[in-house]
Design a protein around this motif. Structure first.
Motif, short mmCIF file in Angstrom:
data_model
loop_
_atom_site.label_atom_id
_atom_site.label_comp_id
_atom_site.label_asym_id
_atom_site.label_seq_id
_atom_site.Cartn_x
_atom_site.Cartn_y
_atom_site.Cartn_z
N ILE A 4 0.84 -1.20 0.00
CA ILE A 4 0.00 0.00 0.00
C ILE A 4 0.87 1.25 0.00
CG2 ILE A 4 -1.65 1.34 1.36
CD1 ILE A 4 -2.81 -1.28 2.35
N TRP A 8 1.34 4.12 -2.96
CA TRP A 8 1.09 5.56 -2.78
C TRP A 8 2.28 6.38 -3.27
CZ3 TRP A 8 3.65 9.27 0.10
CH2 TRP A 8 3.05 10.53 0.08
N ASP A 459 -2.32 2.53 9.32
CA ASP A 459 -1.67 2.76 8.02
C ASP A 459 -1.90 4.17 7.48
OD1 ASP A 459 -4.33 2.69 7.29
OD2 ASP A 459 -4.18 0.81 6.16
N LYS A 461 -4.29 5.30 5.97
CA LYS A 461 -4.78 5.12 4.60
C LYS A 461 -5.61 6.32 4.14
CE LYS A 461 -7.55 1.99 1.73
NZ LYS A 461 -8.37 0.75 1.73
#
Length: 726
Positions: A4, A8, A459, A461
């Protein structure tokens, strides 16, 4: 999780390099930063490792009330709620568990006093019955601490030390002479709190039958008076503040014996003009260790004292031509079974780990090399392993390592580029890691001791996804040589639509104080996003870590000794000249700004470097070191009586005649740290020199100049000034 994060980063750089795409993005506004909290990151708070090694607890907020949950290390799942603020009807903000995990101590209604000190209402909660008992009938107290035997709580109230027996809820007052602005027992005075990073100044013995504490007699310390504005008549706030060369508090160390209610003073020598900044129990209930620094802080002594008689001996001394770096991370660890102690020192030129026997004899240097140990994370005595963070990979980064006690088999546990902060479990089988880079926010993971990731705990996110909606450019790191050829580390933030054929105004951001570091491969927070806002307005933002800053060894840091401001200002001016030679920097439009030591630096820069700097902003600056506190200032400059030129040669007050550019001076009138007096006297000097400038004060605001609408107002004003003057 690594996938992830890497995805990004790929998206981030595609966004930067694709103009058509970036034009569809939002620009960073002050509203996003200070009103909407668009760039606030999440983390994991209140971690306490539990005694069986299979669980840890964490403080979470679910709706209006907080909870403390118990999490299984193997699964990463929450298995129980240990404390529920709604059930307890207490909106607590912190907690601690007793050694046997049958009780918890929770704090609520906490109000800050200074930077690290606070007071609040404390309850003891029985984790089985969930019954709660309020301490001191709900009066606000400080530093409530459970005893190791789980039967008592010690705390400070009104400058006196107390303890409460939990079985009977009876309270004993240990000291009787506490008095405001005179005698303090068990908590630090202002200058110790600020400069030795301490607030609580007492400690339970391992058996819970003794209380060691530090006593401050500040009777003869000069008082500082701040006016608090708002009522019909301003209120005087008076507190003890020893400025450079002035009288310090006389400090002593005592041990209270709970069985006979007697207090014994520990022998720290005949000299009274000293510092006693740390106390430690060695693991032996009868042996208390403490540190002593001389006034000039160029000799550090480690004492062992008999807690019953008070007799003591020096077991280790370290001296320096400049100053001995006292470890604020408390990197001193006593080994069990009289096997000595582990400590860190920069005696070989870089901060490293050393093993000494119980009499202070050095057995070995465990780590070595041209890099710094920044934290002693833990010592696993069963496996003879030491966990530590260091700058070995880069001074811009922090990584976790493990090494055997004999110095062999050193292993890197956090290989990914960036900055790591580790929290090891009590059995050294796991650690929680907080990792970030300059261009990716904090990722919190649960890891095995060998570094293997078990679970992602946070995270960020949502923040990562939100960042892709904005026109941002990555923070770029670079180096350049300063006046003596030393390579300095720096970073640059360019406009997202940067065109190297254009010429951009540039703003430098500086702190620059001894041992500090701004140029790191770590997530920067809201101030970085203000810099991104300026980049969106068409400015390049640059930060340079000058000589004297940290993570590059003793010689690099200590070069500024006895002459603060000289080398640092030379380096910032050299940085501006370097930037001015770049084809895309407009050398006639270079500015600089800073806060605190950075405000001192930005003031000196525009005065001494008026040919390269057009504009400067100084927030809460020191303007003469004669006005700053004794511990910090004398560490780097000696006393004004011994080194008057070191105080005066590089004080902005003495260079006002050189000011030629645009200068904005900002200060809070309630600044207990860098007093408003600094700016008042600088303004007076500027007026006498017939210099025009702009100034703004924030009523009753402290050194951080925050609260309510303050940050929004401050950064709006600074933005407008930069737009108009740069």
């Amino acid at each position: 999780m690594r996938q992830i994060k890497n995805l990004w980063i790929v998206m981030f750089f595609i966004m930067i390099s694709t103009p058509a795409l970036s034009q569809q993005k939002q620009t960073v506004t002050l509203e996003h930063i200070f009103k909407k909290g668009a760039f606030n990151q999440r983390s994991v708070y209140g971690i306490n490792w539990m005694k069986d090694g299979q669980y840890y607890s964490s403080l979470v907020r679910d709706g209006q009330y907080p909870k403390v949950v118990k999490i299984n290390l193997a699964t990463g799942q929450t298995e129980a709620t240990l404390l529920d603020g709604e059930v307890l009807d207490v909106d607590f903000s912190s907690y601690s568990l007793s050694a046997d995990e049958t009780k918890a101590l929770i704090a609520s209604n906490v109000e800050p006093i200074y930077r690290r000190s606070s007071k609040g209402i404390f309850h003891v909660v029985d984790l089985g019955s969930k019954e709660k008992t309020v301490l001191m009938e709900g009066e606000k107290i400080s530093y409530a601490t459970l005893s190791p035997d789980n039967t008592k709580v010690a705390f400070v109230k009104d400058n006196n030390l107390y303890y409460t027996e939990l079985s009977t809820n009876t309270t004993t007052q240990v000291t009787l002479d506490g008095e405001n602005n005179k005698i303090i027992n068990g908590s630090a005075d202002w200058v110790y709190e600020e400069e030795f990073s301490m607030a609580q100044a007492f400690s339970w013995s391992p058996d819970g039958n003794k209380l060691a504490f530090i006593r401050f007699d500040e009777t003869e310390v000069p008082e500082f008076n701040m006016q608090i504005w708002g009522d019909l008549y301003p209120e005087d706030y008076v507190f003890k503040y020893p400025k450079a060369g002035e009288k310090n508090a006389e400090v002593s160390i005592h041990v209270f014996q709970l069985d006979n209610k007697k207090t014994v003073k520990m022998d720290a020598g005949q000299e009274t003009d000293i510092y006693l900044p740390r106390i430690y129990w060695t693991g032996d209930d009868n042996t208390l260790a403490f540190l002593r620094l001389n006034r000039l802080q160029n000799q550090l002594d480690l004492f062992h004292a008999n807690s019953q008689s008070g007799s003591s001996s020096i077991i280790l001394s370290e001296t320096a031509d400049t100053y001995v770096d006292m470890d604020y991370n408390d990197n001193l660890h006593y080994l069990q079974d009289n096997k000595g102690f582990i400590r860190t020192s920069e005696q070989d030129g870089f901060k490293h780990i050393y093993h000494h026997d119980s009499n202070g004899k050095q057995l070995r240097q465990i780590t070595s090399g041209p890099w710094e140990v920044t934290e002693l994370v833990g010592v696993d005595e069963k496996s003879n392993k030491i966990y530590f963070t260091s700058t070995e990979k880069s001074p811009l980064e922090r990584h976790l390592y493990v090494v055997n006690l004999n110095g062999k088999n050193k292993q890197l546990l956090t290989p990914a580029s960036g900055t790591n902060r580790a929290n090891m479990s009590k059995d050294y089988k796991y650690f929680i890691n907080y990792h970030s880079t300059a261009n990716s926010p904090t990722q919190v993971t649960l890891n095995q001791a060998n570094g293997k990731e078990i679970k992602v705990l946070e995270d960020n996110k949502e923040l990562i996804e939100r960042l892709t909606e904005f026109k941002l450019s990555a923070k770029e790191f670079f180096q350049f040589p300063t006046v003596d050829g030393t390579m300095l580390n720096a970073y640059m933030i360019k406009p997202a639509d940067f065109d190297e054929s254009k010429s951009y105004p540039t703003l430098m951001y500086v702190y620059g104080g001894p041992g500090s570091q701004n140029v790191t491969n770590a997530w920067g927070g809201l101030r970085d996003f203000w810099h991104h806002h300026l980049a969106a307005l068409g400015y390049i933002v640059v930060c340079v870590d000058n000589r004297g800053t940290g993570a590059r060894g003793r010689d690099f840091k200590h070069i500024t000794y006895a002459n603060l401001g000289k080398h640092e200002t030379d380096d910032q001016i050299a940085g501006a000249r370097y930037l001015g030679d770049l084809p895309y920097v407009d050398k006639d439009r270079i500015g600089i700004w800073g806060w605190s030591y950075g405000g001192y630096m930005s003031s000196l820069a525009i005065m001494l470097g008026h040919d390269v700097f057009k504009t400067a902003i100084a927030v809460a600056p020191v303007t003469t070191w004669r006005y700053y506190d004794s511990i910090y200032t004398e560490r780097y400059l000696q006393t004004p009586q011994l080194n008057a030129s070191g105080y005066d040669d590089n004080s902005p007050i003495n260079h006002v005649d050189k000011l030629q550019g645009n200068y904005l001076l900002i200060h809070g009138t309630g600044d207990d740290n860098v007093h408003f007096q600094n700016s008042v006297d600088l303004v007076d000097a500027l007026i006498k020199a017939d210099k025009q400038f702009e100034t703004f004060y924030y009523p009753n605001r402290s050194h951080g100049i925050s609260g309510g609408n303050t940050s929004w107002h401050l950064y709006n004003m600074m933005t407008d000034f930069i737009k108009e003057k740069l």
